[in-house]
Every structure is written in structure tokens, then in C-alpha cells.
Design an enzyme around this catalytic site. Structure first.
Site, PDB file in Angstrom:
ATOM      1  N   THR A  14      12.211 -25.895  37.348  1.00 28.41           N
ATOM      2  CA  THR A  14      12.444 -26.584  38.619  1.00 28.41           C
ATOM      3  C   THR A  14      11.324 -26.327  39.618  1.00 28.41           C
ATOM      4  OG1 THR A  14      14.811 -26.474  38.254  1.00 28.41           O
ATOM      5  CG2 THR A  14      14.123 -26.796  40.514  1.00 28.41           C
ATOM      6  N   TYR A  27      17.225 -34.418  39.447  1.00 29.25           N
ATOM      7  CA  TYR A  27      15.781 -34.178  39.371  1.00 29.25           C
ATOM      8  C   TYR A  27      15.396 -33.932  37.921  1.00 29.25           C
ATOM      9  CZ  TYR A  27      16.526 -29.173  38.659  1.00 29.25           C
ATOM     10  OH  TYR A  27      16.900 -27.962  38.141  1.00 29.25           O
ATOM     11  N   THR A  93      14.719 -21.411  35.853  1.00 26.00           N
ATOM     12  CA  THR A  93      15.609 -20.283  36.155  1.00 26.00           C
ATOM     13  C   THR A  93      16.731 -20.128  35.126  1.00 26.00           C
ATOM     14  OG1 THR A  93      17.006 -21.644  37.585  1.00 26.00           O
ATOM     15  CG2 THR A  93      15.164 -20.480  38.628  1.00 26.00           C
ATOM     16  N   ASP A  94      17.019 -21.194  34.364  1.00 21.51           N
ATOM     17  CA  ASP A  94      18.175 -21.124  33.458  1.00 21.51           C
ATOM     18  C   ASP A  94      18.042 -20.011  32.425  1.00 21.51           C
ATOM     19  OD1 ASP A  94      19.286 -23.222  34.799  1.00 21.51           O
ATOM     20  OD2 ASP A  94      19.150 -24.678  33.171  1.00 21.51           O
ATOM     21  N   LYS A 166      21.121 -14.812  36.191  1.00 23.88           N
ATOM     22  CA  LYS A 166      21.430 -15.942  37.065  1.00 23.88           C
ATOM     23  C   LYS A 166      22.944 -15.972  37.242  1.00 23.88           C
ATOM     24  CE  LYS A 166      20.365 -20.829  37.684  1.00 23.88           C
ATOM     25  NZ  LYS A 166      19.749 -22.036  37.103  1.00 23.88           N
ATOM     26  N   GLU A 284      39.349  -0.719  24.462  1.00 29.76           N
ATOM     27  CA  GLU A 284      40.539  -1.337  23.856  1.00 29.76           C
ATOM     28  C   GLU A 284      40.292  -1.712  22.401  1.00 29.76           C
ATOM     29  OE1 GLU A 284      42.937  -4.174  26.383  1.00 29.76           O
ATOM     30  OE2 GLU A 284      41.195  -3.909  27.675  1.00 29.76           O
TER      31      GLU A 284
HETATM   32  C1  SIN Z   1      15.683 -24.295  37.033  1.00 28.90           C
HETATM   33  O1  SIN Z   1      14.511 -24.102  36.836  1.00 28.90           O
HETATM   34  O2  SIN Z   1      16.229 -23.866  38.067  1.00 28.90           O
HETATM   35  C2  SIN Z   1      16.583 -25.034  36.107  1.00 28.90           C
HETATM   36  C3  SIN Z   1      15.891 -25.756  35.036  1.00 28.90           C
HETATM   37  C4  SIN Z   1      15.143 -24.859  34.113  1.00 28.90           C
HETATM   38  O3  SIN Z   1      15.598 -23.750  33.834  1.00 28.90           O
HETATM   39  O4  SIN Z   1      14.076 -25.270  33.664  1.00 28.90           O
END
Ligand code: SIN
Length: 328
Positions: A14, A27, A93-94, A166, A284
Site C-alpha cells: 500500500t 485501491y 503490511t499484510d 498487524k 489444557e
Molecule cells: C498493505 O500494504 O497495507 C496491504 C496490502 C499489502 O500487504 O500489500
């Protein structure tokens, strides 16, 4: 005085994304070329010389062996290059936590290596990309960032790869650390560490493998039977990470099927589908009797990365795998 030279490895995400409308949600990730992105960064007057090297232009959902292998090779070269002071990886970020942890396990804790991303595309109103990137430059050019392993910089916060995850789908402030919280706060003109570097001079913990084995995450749910375990074994999984309920639990039939897999030489790691907290041994579930490994502080995504690296390094024995998870 010469500016620090930073290698910038671009993968997309992103931070390089463009919005369909500047105020909408839709996007596409990875649209902006790294050189174009750094062209804009130039206007910020940051005190570093940036050396761009594109690796990919993808959403990080599609990151895989090709990109990981290229990133590892580039960073290993940069570690040996006296001209390079630090490395920045622009990343979606994924899966940032997975790439960061994989590199952290397989590189020496030498020069600063910083993963950075954004939650909003580059042209969206209130985009966080430039700010995060400027912060990453600040961290990567600080000699005190060395010896801390791979770092992730998001929302004015610095996390260690082993802790970061995340925790929100869309908030700008989407990342959390567990069991340690942030290591530092950062702005483009300040960096405040909360503790000294603790891995100065430590070598890579594991060799970079020639390939990674297939390891699956199995999420437990109410009213589940053993068939998904059998299906995973049927496609040749070399290891299974259970994302269990609560402290890594699952229905009795699932636990029994996983115990059979462990007895047949397929390592099984119990982690939790719950957002945060430890999964300890023999709470457990009787890990000793079933031959399981407890993921301790690692969530399912990072547990899978560690298990892949261990198996690829020939470590399949439950006691040795447990020691690696204890020491992560
Ligand atoms: C992001 O970057 O926030 C989401 C999409 C990705 O991980 O490429």
C-alpha cells in the site's frame, strides 16, 4: 559530513499503492515504481543518500520464495558492503510480520534493517506512507539501530520483528508488539529507544535454506472434526501449526488426529487464534503425551515461519523445535 547511504529494497504494498478515488476505500497495491516514490521523498530533504533497488511490485499477499530469496541475498550483500549504512524494505503490511521475522531468523543482527509500509495508499487523503518512510530513514541511518535484529516501523513506532503483528485491518495505528511492546518512538527528526540493543554482533540463528517446506495453519473452530487434519496430511504438509481456541485448544478429535500426525513425524505446533497471549506447554492439552510443541509468544503466522525455517534446517524433533520456540 557524508550522508549515510541506505539501500532501499522495494516490494510494493500500500505504501506504493494508488487509490481509485482519493477519499474512497478501494485501491491497488504496488502501483508506484520505487524510483518514482523516492523522487517524492527527495523533496523532504532527509539526511541520507537513498540507493533504490526494486525487488517486486506486488501486494504482500503474493510475497513468496522468489521475493524472500532476493531480499535475503540483497541484505546479506549490504551487510558486507562498507558503503551501505543500513537497509530499508518497503513492504505491504499484510505479511510484513512474516517477512520481517523470516529475515530476522536468517540474518546476523548487524546493520539496521527496517521494514516499512503504509495503511493508506500513496495518493489518499491523509496517506501515512511518506511519514512512515521518513521515519524509516531516521531509524535506518541511526548507528544505535544496529544489533537489534530486523525492525518494523509504522505510525511513529518501532517494533522488533519477533514481537510485531498487524492487529487491525485498516487503522493507521494497526501494529502491536507482543510480548514486548514498541522498542522506540520515532519521528523524522527524533528517535528515542526504550532499551539498549541486545543482539549486538550476534550471527544469523539459522542458515538460509534452498527452499521452504509446506507448512499449514489450521484454525480450530467449534463443531470441527478431524477431516481437515487428514486433508493437510493428504497434500503432504511437512508441518502443521494449530491456531487453536483460547490457549491453543481444539476439539478432542482434532487433537487426536494431530497427535497421530506428530507420532508419524509431522511436527505440530500449538498456537492460538486469540489475538494476544502466551501458549504454554501442558495447560489444557497434554503436549508431552501428544508430542506437540507450544508456540509460546508466537502467533500462528510467525509460528509457521519459524517451523518452516526449522524443518528446512533439518530440525524436526519436538524437543529441539520447542527449544527454538522458547528462545525465538
Ligand atoms: C498493505 O500494504 O497495507 C496491504 C496490502 C499489502 O500487504 O500489500
Amino acid at each position: 559530513m557524508a550522508l549515510p547511504r541506505l539501500l532501499v529494497l522495494g516490494t510494493g504494498g500500500t505504501i506504493a499503492g494508488t487509490a481509485r478515488s482519493r477519499t474512497g476505500k478501494a485501491y491497488a497495491a504496488g502501483e508506484v515504481a520505487l524510483e518514482a516514490m523516492l523522487g517524492e521523498v527527495g523533496a523532504l530533504g532527509l539526511e541520507a543518500e537513498l540507493v533504490p533497488r526494486p525487488v517486486a511490485r506486488i501486494g504482500s499477499q503474493d510475497i513468496g520464495w522468489r521475493e524472500w530469496d532476493a531480499l535475503h541475498a540483497e541484505i546479506a550483500r549490504a551487510e558486507d558492503d562498507p558503503e551501505i549504512a543500513g537497509v530499508i524494505v518497503t513492504h505491504g503490511t499484510d505479511t510484513a510480520e512474516e517477512t520481517a521475522f523470516l529475515l530476522d531468523l536468517t540474518l546476523p543482527a548487524g546493520k539496521p534493517v527496517v521494514l516499512v509500509g503504509a495503511m493508506r495508499p500513496s495518493d489518499a487523503v491523509g496517506s501515512d506512507g511518506m511519514r512512515n518512510f521518513a521515519n524509516a530513514v531516521r531509524v535506518a541511518s541511526d548507528p544505535d539501530s544496529a544489533g537489534r535484529g530486523v525492525l518494523v516501523v509504522m505510525a511513529d513506532t518501532v517494533f522488533a520483528a519477533a514481537d510485531v503483528r498487524k492487529a487491525a485491518t485498516a487503522n493507521v495505528d494497526a501494529f502491536r508488539g507482543f510480548p514486548r511492546g514498541p522498542l522506540a518512538r520515532v519521528t523524522p527528526s527524533s528517535l528515542d529507544w526504550f532499551a539498549p540493543a541486545h543482539r549486538v554482533g550476534s550471527p544469523a540463528r539459522y542458515a538460509w535454506p534452498e527452499a521452504l517446506p509446506r507448512v499449514a495453519i489450521l484454525t480450530a473452530g467449534a463443531c470441527m472434526d478431524e477431516k481437515p487434519v487428514e486433508a493437510l496430511l493428504g497434500i503432504g504438509c511437512a508441518g502443521i501449526v494449530l491456531a487453536g481456541m483460547g490457549q491453543g485448544n481444539a476439539p478432542r478429535v482434532v487433537i487426536e488426529a494431530l497427535a497421530k500426525a506428530a507420532a508419524n513425524g509431522v511436527p505440530v505446533v500449538r498456537s492460538a487464534r486469540v489475538d494476544e497471549g502466551m501458549v504454554d506447554r501442558n495447560v489444557e492439552v497434554d503436549d508431552d503425551a501428544h508430542g506437540f510443541v507450544a508456540a509460546r509468544a508466537l502467533g500462528p503466522a510467525k509460528a509457521r515461519i519459524l517451523l518452516m525455517v526449522l524443518i528446512a534446517n533439518g530440525i524436526r524433533d519436538a524437543a529441539r523445535i520447542q527449544a527454538a520456540f522458547d528462545g525465538r
